[in-house]
Design a protein around this motif. Structure first.
Motif, PDB file in Angstrom:
ATOM      1  N   ARG A 123     -68.789-101.493  23.912  1.00  0.00           N
ATOM      2  CA  ARG A 123     -67.716-102.314  23.340  1.00  0.00           C
ATOM      3  C   ARG A 123     -68.343-103.471  22.568  1.00  0.00           C
ATOM      4  NH1 ARG A 123     -64.531-106.896  24.147  1.00  0.00           N
ATOM      5  NH2 ARG A 123     -62.272-106.599  23.864  1.00  0.00           N
ATOM      6  N   ALA A 124     -67.995-103.626  21.295  1.00  0.00           N
ATOM      7  CA  ALA A 124     -68.546-104.683  20.448  1.00  0.00           C
ATOM      8  C   ALA A 124     -67.411-105.502  19.852  1.00  0.00           C
ATOM      9  CB  ALA A 124     -69.412-104.092  19.338  1.00  0.00           C
ATOM     10  N   GLU A 125     -67.580-106.821  19.864  1.00  0.00           N
ATOM     11  CA  GLU A 125     -66.571-107.739  19.327  1.00  0.00           C
ATOM     12  C   GLU A 125     -67.230-108.687  18.333  1.00  0.00           C
ATOM     13  OE1 GLU A 125     -63.407-111.196  20.881  1.00  0.00           O
ATOM     14  OE2 GLU A 125     -64.856-110.253  22.263  1.00  0.00           O
ATOM     15  N   ASP A 126     -66.585-108.904  17.183  1.00  0.00           N
ATOM     16  CA  ASP A 126     -67.133-109.832  16.200  1.00  0.00           C
ATOM     17  C   ASP A 126     -66.505-111.217  16.363  1.00  0.00           C
ATOM     18  OD1 ASP A 126     -64.639-109.754  14.955  1.00  0.00           O
ATOM     19  OD2 ASP A 126     -65.296-108.476  13.311  1.00  0.00           O
ATOM     20  N   GLU A 127     -66.927-112.172  15.521  1.00  0.00           N
ATOM     21  CA  GLU A 127     -66.475-113.556  15.655  1.00  0.00           C
ATOM     22  C   GLU A 127     -64.977-113.690  15.433  1.00  0.00           C
ATOM     23  OE1 GLU A 127     -67.039-117.517  16.572  1.00  0.00           O
ATOM     24  OE2 GLU A 127     -68.499-115.890  16.669  1.00  0.00           O
ATOM     25  N   ALA A 128     -64.386-112.808  14.627  1.00  0.00           N
ATOM     26  CA  ALA A 128     -62.948-112.871  14.350  1.00  0.00           C
ATOM     27  C   ALA A 128     -62.107-112.259  15.465  1.00  0.00           C
ATOM     28  CB  ALA A 128     -62.640-112.174  13.024  1.00  0.00           C
ATOM     29  N   GLY A 129     -62.739-111.562  16.405  1.00  0.00           N
ATOM     30  CA  GLY A 129     -62.014-110.938  17.496  1.00  0.00           C
ATOM     31  C   GLY A 129     -61.747-109.460  17.311  1.00  0.00           C
ATOM     32  N   ASN A 130     -62.264-108.863  16.231  1.00  0.00           N
ATOM     33  CA  ASN A 130     -62.130-107.416  16.040  1.00  0.00           C
ATOM     34  C   ASN A 130     -63.027-106.680  17.028  1.00  0.00           C
ATOM     35  OD1 ASN A 130     -60.447-107.506  13.540  1.00  0.00           O
ATOM     36  ND2 ASN A 130     -62.274-108.546  12.735  1.00  0.00           N
ATOM     37  N   VAL A 131     -62.517-105.598  17.587  1.00  0.00           N
ATOM     38  CA  VAL A 131     -63.218-104.878  18.652  1.00  0.00           C
ATOM     39  C   VAL A 131     -63.384-103.409  18.283  1.00  0.00           C
ATOM     40  CG1 VAL A 131     -63.111-104.116  21.063  1.00  0.00           C
ATOM     41  CG2 VAL A 131     -62.401-106.449  20.447  1.00  0.00           C
ATOM     42  N   THR A 132     -64.565-102.891  18.564  1.00  0.00           N
ATOM     43  CA  THR A 132     -64.837-101.453  18.458  1.00  0.00           C
ATOM     44  C   THR A 132     -65.307-100.952  19.816  1.00  0.00           C
ATOM     45  OG1 THR A 132     -65.464-101.557  16.122  1.00  0.00           O
ATOM     46  CG2 THR A 132     -66.254 -99.665  17.363  1.00  0.00           C
ATOM     47  N   GLU A 133     -64.753 -99.826  20.263  1.00  0.00           N
ATOM     48  CA  GLU A 133     -65.182 -99.193  21.513  1.00  0.00           C
ATOM     49  C   GLU A 133     -65.562 -97.745  21.240  1.00  0.00           C
ATOM     50  OE1 GLU A 133     -62.090 -99.639  24.394  1.00  0.00           O
ATOM     51  OE2 GLU A 133     -62.568-101.745  24.811  1.00  0.00           O
ATOM     52  N   LYS A 134     -66.703 -97.344  21.769  1.00  0.00           N
ATOM     53  CA  LYS A 134     -67.171 -95.963  21.619  1.00  0.00           C
ATOM     54  C   LYS A 134     -67.587 -95.420  22.993  1.00  0.00           C
ATOM     55  CE  LYS A 134     -66.947 -95.220  17.116  1.00  0.00           C
ATOM     56  NZ  LYS A 134     -68.141 -94.896  16.323  1.00  0.00           N
ATOM     57  N   THR A 135     -67.345 -94.136  23.188  1.00  0.00           N
ATOM     58  CA  THR A 135     -67.734 -93.466  24.437  1.00  0.00           C
ATOM     59  C   THR A 135     -68.611 -92.271  24.106  1.00  0.00           C
ATOM     60  OG1 THR A 135     -65.689 -94.148  25.552  1.00  0.00           O
ATOM     61  CG2 THR A 135     -66.908 -92.300  26.509  1.00  0.00           C
ATOM     62  N   TYR A 136     -69.719 -92.153  24.819  1.00  0.00           N
ATOM     63  CA  TYR A 136     -70.654 -91.051  24.601  1.00  0.00           C
ATOM     64  C   TYR A 136     -70.967 -90.407  25.955  1.00  0.00           C
ATOM     65  CZ  TYR A 136     -71.392 -93.474  20.175  1.00  0.00           C
ATOM     66  OH  TYR A 136     -71.206 -94.091  18.964  1.00  0.00           O
ATOM     67  N   ASN A 137     -70.792 -89.088  26.036  1.00  0.00           N
ATOM     68  CA  ASN A 137     -71.201 -88.340  27.215  1.00  0.00           C
ATOM     69  C   ASN A 137     -72.573 -87.722  26.951  1.00  0.00           C
ATOM     70  OD1 ASN A 137     -68.702 -88.382  29.014  1.00  0.00           O
ATOM     71  ND2 ASN A 137     -67.843 -87.681  27.060  1.00  0.00           N
ATOM     72  N   PHE A 138     -73.415 -87.733  27.972  1.00  0.00           N
ATOM     73  CA  PHE A 138     -74.752 -87.154  27.809  1.00  0.00           C
ATOM     74  C   PHE A 138     -75.251 -86.643  29.147  1.00  0.00           C
ATOM     75  CE2 PHE A 138     -75.538 -91.576  28.899  1.00  0.00           C
ATOM     76  CZ  PHE A 138     -76.610 -91.515  29.777  1.00  0.00           C
ATOM     77  N   THR A 139     -76.285 -85.830  29.063  1.00  0.00           N
ATOM     78  CA  THR A 139     -76.916 -85.273  30.260  1.00  0.00           C
ATOM     79  C   THR A 139     -78.286 -85.891  30.414  1.00  0.00           C
ATOM     80  OG1 THR A 139     -75.763 -83.169  29.944  1.00  0.00           O
ATOM     81  CG2 THR A 139     -77.693 -83.167  31.410  1.00  0.00           C
ATOM     82  N   ARG A 140     -78.570 -86.301  31.614  1.00  0.00           N
ATOM     83  CA  ARG A 140     -79.872 -86.897  31.910  1.00  0.00           C
ATOM     84  C   ARG A 140     -80.640 -85.974  32.835  1.00  0.00           C
ATOM     85  NH1 ARG A 140     -84.445 -89.001  31.124  1.00  0.00           N
ATOM     86  NH2 ARG A 140     -85.253 -90.483  32.628  1.00  0.00           N
TER      87      ARG A 140
END
Length: 568
Positions: free
Chosen positions: A551-568
């Motif tokens: 989850r990333a938020e900029d100074e103006a308050g805009n938010v981006t959320e990304k989800t990644y599934n992976f195998t370890r």
């Protein structure tokens, strides 16, 4: 000649003793924090952008991961980890009233590394500033602390080392503690600058005079007698220092101005607080440096620079030469090892018939609160904003960017340094909705440099604070940050990978916050130098299927959320 040089050195020592009170520091108490001879890439008081350098930059032979050791008995009292600045740093408080600081480190010793990691997970933050009590990590002189590195604001591998007075947290020049650093090289002098002190130092270009070594470390100006057209003048010098066997251009320790063989003012780089380090901008000719010129160090105290590095003997360094006589000028420059260089010159006032053109804009004074109020722009400067009186011009112009919702308001110029922040208030060109107001920031720019601040609204006025003058505008930012994974995608098999890496970018280049979670729990990603986020696989991510949320938020308050599934 040798006898004359000795007499001059003794004379200088007596002179400086009259201006600066004697001080003594423990000799041999602190050891070299490395196991290699100390060679300096930077010294205390060296001139840097917007700050003095506050310690030693010790070379590590262009390598990382040299062992760093405690300089004396004490206890680890603070730990700092940040993307810029010190990077990874350790503070040790000692029983003799001093604290040592070790910065730009890589891994701490295993016990300390584990403790810090636990603290980061408790706080859900990689960036931390931890304060420790004396019982948690006591150390003995020579104990292994960490490996040297290149973290934070470092641009090449080295160890940044400081000594501070614990009471007040004031930095002291490490040279004064008797470290084994060979230095028989006197400071190198480059130029003399002269200013008309009937005018603001920010409303003129100084007259520069080259200096040339004449005899030993005595430098003379060309011409030897300088004619000035102002009855009130001051001086600045271009100078640097080196140590034996080094070509690095380091900072000088002190300089003393004499006029007609009488001491006037001096400065010394011995005790500086981080609270005052920005005052470097009053010590140098900030306008000349910001416009691409050299560092010039004033031999005068600007009226808004109080309680600084200067000591007065007879005046603040602005010299009255209105009598038209020839005045003998001597500037004695020393390094912390006592090596001395001197500039000798003469000045004479000759009245000029040409009048200086009047400066545009409102005149503002140091140590006075004042402001400007227009129909859609206001700005206010506090008592400690300015170092010298200066006319500040205001100008309004149109913009052609759809994201910009105000006019461009230019306040003064970026070459006028500001100590405390200036309050800027702007009205947009149209009435904004509440949703638009919540995504509006104020942007400062000057040349290629920019900065944005979240605004506070009072009716239709948006306000924010900045520490630079220049151009200001309101930007409606509805563009969220961009999260870019590096080396993986959703569904990747990372069983052979050693780490996870991603970067975050923003249209206004201001990221306020990034949070990462693995299977619903906070996961520690490092972000050294603010470039990319890195997680080294460890016990927090065992073999199997996993879900990573970013989850990333900029100074103006805009938010981006990304989800990644992976195998370890």
């Amino acid at each position: 000649m040798r006898i004359l040089t000795l007499l001059l050195l003794l004379n200088s020592s007596a002179l400086v003793a009259q201006i600066f009170p004697p001080a003594s520091y423990p000799q041999g108490y602190f050891r070299d924090p490395l196991e290699i001879p100390i060679r300096l890439a930077g010294n205390f008081g060296e001139l840097r952008p917007n700050h003095y350098h506050m310690g030693f930059d010790i070379k590590t032979n262009t390598r990382e991961n040299l062992p760093v050791y405690a300089a004396a008995d004490g206890y680890i009292s603070r730990i700092k980890i940040e993307p810029y600045g010190f990077g990874r740093a350790i503070y040790i408080t000692h029983p003799n009233g001093f604290t040592t600081v070790y910065a730009h480190l890589n891994a701490f010793n295993p016990a300390l590394e584990k403790w810090v990691k636990d603290q980061q997970y408790q706080r859900h933050s990689w960036k931390v500033f931890l304060e420790l009590t004396a019982d948690i990590f006591p150390v003995k002189k020579g104990d292994f602390l960490a490996n040297s590195g290149n973290t934070g604001g470092s641009q090449a591998p080295h160890l940044h080392f400081e000594i501070r007075r614990t009471d007040g947290d004031v930095n002291v020049n490490p040279f004064l503690f008797g470290f084994p650093i060979a230095d028989n090289v006197p400071p190198q002098l480059q130029r003399l600058a002269i200013y008309d002190r009937t005018r603001s130092v920010y409303e003129q270009t100084p007259r520069l005079y080259p200096v040339k070594a004449y005899s030993g470390s005595t430098y003379l100006t060309t011409p030897s007698v300088i004619t000035v057209s102002s009855p009130l003048i001051s001086f600045a010098i271009g100078a640097y220092d080196t140590q034996t066997g080094s070509t690095n251009h380091n900072g000088i320790y002190e300089a003393t101005l004499k006029v007609d063989d009488q001491p006037v003012v001096a400065f010394r780089m011995d005790n500086i607080s981080y609270n005052d380090t920005r005052d470097l901008n009053a010590h140098i000719d900030y306008k000349t440096k910001s416009q691409g010129g050299a560092f010039l160090q004033h031999l005068s105290e600007l009226p808004g620079y109080v309680n600084g590095i200067y000591k007065r003997k007879s005046g603040n360094g602005a010299i009255d030469v209105s009598d038209g006589a020839v005045h003998v000028i001597s500037i004695q420059v020393k390094d912390a090892s006592g090596n001395l260089s001197t500039i000798e010159s003469k000045v004479r006032f000759v009245k000029a018939n040409q009048e200086q053109p009047a400066s545009a804009g409102k005149l503002f004074y140091p140590q006075m609160m004042d402001g400007f109020e227009g129909p859609d722009c206001e700005f206010y400067l506090g008592e400690r904003c300015l170092y010298d009186s200066v006319h500040i011009r205001y100008n309004k112009s149109a913009n052609s960017n759809d994201q910009v919702v105000s006019a461009i308001h230019t306040i003064g110029a970026a070459y006028i340094p500001i100590r405390d922040s200036v309050l800027v208030r702007i009205q947009p060109l149209r009435t904004l909705t509440d949703a638009e107001k919540s995504r509006t920031v104020m942007q400062w720019f000057a040349g290629t440099k920019t900065e944005v601040q979240k605004v506070q609204w009072q009716g239709n006025w948006a306000s924010a604070r900045f520490r630079d003058l220049g151009s200001f505008q309101l930007v409606l930012d509805i563009e969220p940050p961009v999260i870019t994974p590096i080396g993986f995608v959703n569904g990747s098999d990372l069983s052979k990978a050693t780490r996870l890496t991603f970067k975050v970018t923003d249209n206004l280049e201001e990221i306020k916050n990034v949070r990462t979670e693995l299977d619903g729990k906070w996961l520690r990603f490092t972000n050294d130098k603010g470039v990319i986020f890195i997680y080294q696989f460890d016990e927090m991510c065992m073999a199997g299927q996993h879900e990573l949320k970013i989850r990333a938020e900029d100074e103006a308050g805009n938010v981006t959320e990304k989800t990644y599934n992976f195998t370890r």
